[in-house]
Design a protein around this motif. Sequence first.
Motif, PDB file in Angstrom:
ATOM      1  N   GLY A  59      -7.582  -6.982   9.990  1.00 34.48           N
ATOM      2  CA  GLY A  59      -6.484  -6.027  10.153  1.00 34.48           C
ATOM      3  C   GLY A  59      -6.724  -4.628   9.237  1.00 34.48           C
ATOM      4  N   ILE A  60      -7.073  -4.768   7.946  1.00 36.07           N
ATOM      5  CA  ILE A  60      -7.148  -3.613   7.254  1.00 36.07           C
ATOM      6  C   ILE A  60      -8.688  -2.764   7.786  1.00 36.07           C
ATOM      7  CG2 ILE A  60      -8.359  -3.073   5.043  1.00 36.07           C
ATOM      8  CD1 ILE A  60      -6.667  -5.268   3.720  1.00 36.07           C
ATOM      9  N   LEU A  61      -9.496  -3.401   8.363  1.00 40.42           N
ATOM     10  CA  LEU A  61     -10.703  -3.041   9.095  1.00 40.42           C
ATOM     11  C   LEU A  61     -10.478  -1.885  10.179  1.00 40.42           C
ATOM     12  CD1 LEU A  61     -13.260  -5.754   9.230  1.00 40.42           C
ATOM     13  CD2 LEU A  61     -13.521  -3.952   7.636  1.00 40.42           C
ATOM     14  N   GLY A  62      -9.181  -2.166  10.937  1.00 43.82           N
ATOM     15  CA  GLY A  62      -8.586  -1.478  11.741  1.00 43.82           C
ATOM     16  C   GLY A  62      -8.525   0.029  11.542  1.00 43.82           C
ATOM     17  N   GLN A  72      -2.164   1.989  17.390  1.00 47.98           N
ATOM     18  CA  GLN A  72      -3.417   1.658  17.851  1.00 47.98           C
ATOM     19  C   GLN A  72      -3.888   0.293  17.428  1.00 47.98           C
ATOM     20  OE1 GLN A  72      -5.160   5.443  16.986  1.00 47.98           O
ATOM     21  NE2 GLN A  72      -5.113   6.141  19.210  1.00 47.98           N
ATOM     22  N   ALA A  73      -3.825   0.240  16.106  1.00 44.70           N
ATOM     23  CA  ALA A  73      -4.566  -0.996  15.346  1.00 44.70           C
ATOM     24  C   ALA A  73      -3.470  -2.374  15.868  1.00 44.70           C
ATOM     25  CB  ALA A  73      -4.456  -0.885  14.017  1.00 44.70           C
ATOM     26  N   ASN A 198       1.679   3.752   5.755  1.00 40.74           N
ATOM     27  CA  ASN A 198       1.908   4.970   6.648  1.00 40.74           C
ATOM     28  C   ASN A 198       1.728   4.500   8.119  1.00 40.74           C
ATOM     29  OD1 ASN A 198       2.060   7.591   7.783  1.00 40.74           O
ATOM     30  ND2 ASN A 198       0.067   8.315   7.310  1.00 40.74           N
ATOM     31  N   LEU A 199       2.870   4.003   8.572  1.00 40.71           N
ATOM     32  CA  LEU A 199       2.955   3.485   9.970  1.00 40.71           C
ATOM     33  C   LEU A 199       2.962   4.665  10.932  1.00 40.71           C
ATOM     34  CD1 LEU A 199       5.718   0.582   9.445  1.00 40.71           C
ATOM     35  CD2 LEU A 199       3.293   0.778   8.871  1.00 40.71           C
ATOM     36  N   GLY A 270      -2.054  -6.393   7.325  1.00 39.30           N
ATOM     37  CA  GLY A 270      -3.303  -5.714   7.031  1.00 39.30           C
ATOM     38  C   GLY A 270      -3.484  -4.306   7.754  1.00 39.30           C
ATOM     39  N   ALA A 271      -3.391  -4.039   8.699  1.00 39.34           N
ATOM     40  CA  ALA A 271      -3.320  -2.732   9.358  1.00 39.34           C
ATOM     41  C   ALA A 271      -2.573  -1.685   8.851  1.00 39.34           C
ATOM     42  CB  ALA A 271      -2.994  -2.612  10.796  1.00 39.34           C
ATOM     43  N   ALA A 272      -1.296  -2.196   8.195  1.00 39.74           N
ATOM     44  CA  ALA A 272      -0.437  -1.355   7.408  1.00 39.74           C
ATOM     45  C   ALA A 272      -0.924  -0.863   6.217  1.00 39.74           C
ATOM     46  CB  ALA A 272       0.965  -1.848   7.704  1.00 39.74           C
TER      47      ALA A 272
END
Length: 473
Positions: A59-62, A72-73, A198-199, A270-272
């Motif tokens: 998720g972090i990679l996105g 988007q992620a 940062n959503l 992870g994206a967040a």
Amino acid sequence: MSGTSPSLSPLARLVPRDLFVVERAGVEPVGAADRRGRAGSLFTLWFSSNVQFATLTSGILGTAVFGLGFAQAIAAIALGSLIGSAAIGVLSGYGPRFGVAQLVQSRGPFGYYGNVLPAFLVFFKACAWFSVESVLGAFTIQTLAGIGFAPAFAITVVAQILLALIGYQLIHRFQRAMAVLLAVVFLAVSWYGLTDGNLAAGFDAHKAGALGTSGAFIVTTAVQAARTMSFSSYASDYSRYLPRHTSGRAVFAAAGGGALLASVWIGGLGAAIGTQTMVGTPADLVDKVLPAGLGTVALIALWLSNTATACIDCYSGAMAALLLDIPMRRWQSVLGVGAIGTVAGWIAGRGDYYDNFESFLFLLGYWVGPWLGVMIVYLTVIARGRTAPELFYDKTRRVRPGLIAWIAGVAVSIPFMSQSMFTGPVAHAIPGLGDITAAIGFLGGALACWTLFRWSPDSVGPRAAADVAAERN
């Protein structure tokens, strides 16, 4: 009272007498007398297996690497998770039907000897994942206990191997307990990760580079799908002890639903986190995201989760190794996978985890995608109701059309490969496609399987008696 059984103590009810007895079964079919359990156990197993640091990483990679905005992620992560989780759900349904491990079923389309190559690749994949998870576990222990890499690594690999060594029942029980613990801990972690993230972040063209918005979205989807889908080659290993009459829909919903919920939740978390900072190791999660007290609890939970996931790789890798016709027992095979993964992890443990993680996930998808396409078409279309477990052990069915279909699926996907080591002509000409190799391989393998078996319909085998009886009822 005479003739009545003594009541069990609370401890005896909580810890069954045979819980720590080493499983003796290997790749032979599970007998009807040994079938037990409910489909719901698959939900907790696949939920716990996907609440792990690797899911957080994908998720972090996105956002942090590929430059997607948070919304988007999330969409890409959800799509990729849905694809991989559906594969787990579909293949899990054949465990109760046949009572054999997933790679044993692969002999259906590939043949007894044609299946050796997929079995070796699953064995290699399991060893590789075991090494990755061993390194992550060691990093976590280092942070928690303040000890060196060597003792932390040793503690981690011993715990992972012991769980796999004892086998099926202990793995399911351990994962059931982990599902509750992880849900509680990561609800708290999510509060900090989501509130600090940062959503509202939008697309970052600088991070994405030549990929562009579409390429970044496709790559994020592919990473998440590859990570989740990599479990599909193990799916029936953890459902084969369920009774034959277990509902296929219940199995699909439990196995696929558990993987999907965990993958979207932890991948989204992870994206967040990735919108604000890069988390390269479990220690970074404490230093950059969580307060000290919760960070310590989260690290303990992550280590336990990592151990549970690694034991699945070790257990299923050992099952794959047995299909290479090497004369050994299951427990010996487990030790072999653990030993190879330990050596690989020790060597890799000195490097940067992120350097090879993205490429590793894609490489998994490059061959798993075509294999999955062959398996799903064969089981659901070609051999539906016409395959009995006995056929998987027939050495006269040496090499079958599924092997050719799988090779064709890999071949047609080569032009779409997009890696630092190799970029295919299509991916080079249209970078906005991202890396769709696994999808092309899946479709190519599936189409080739359907076509080749249409030419040789008699090679599928007779209708299974159990399926005929089920239709009559």
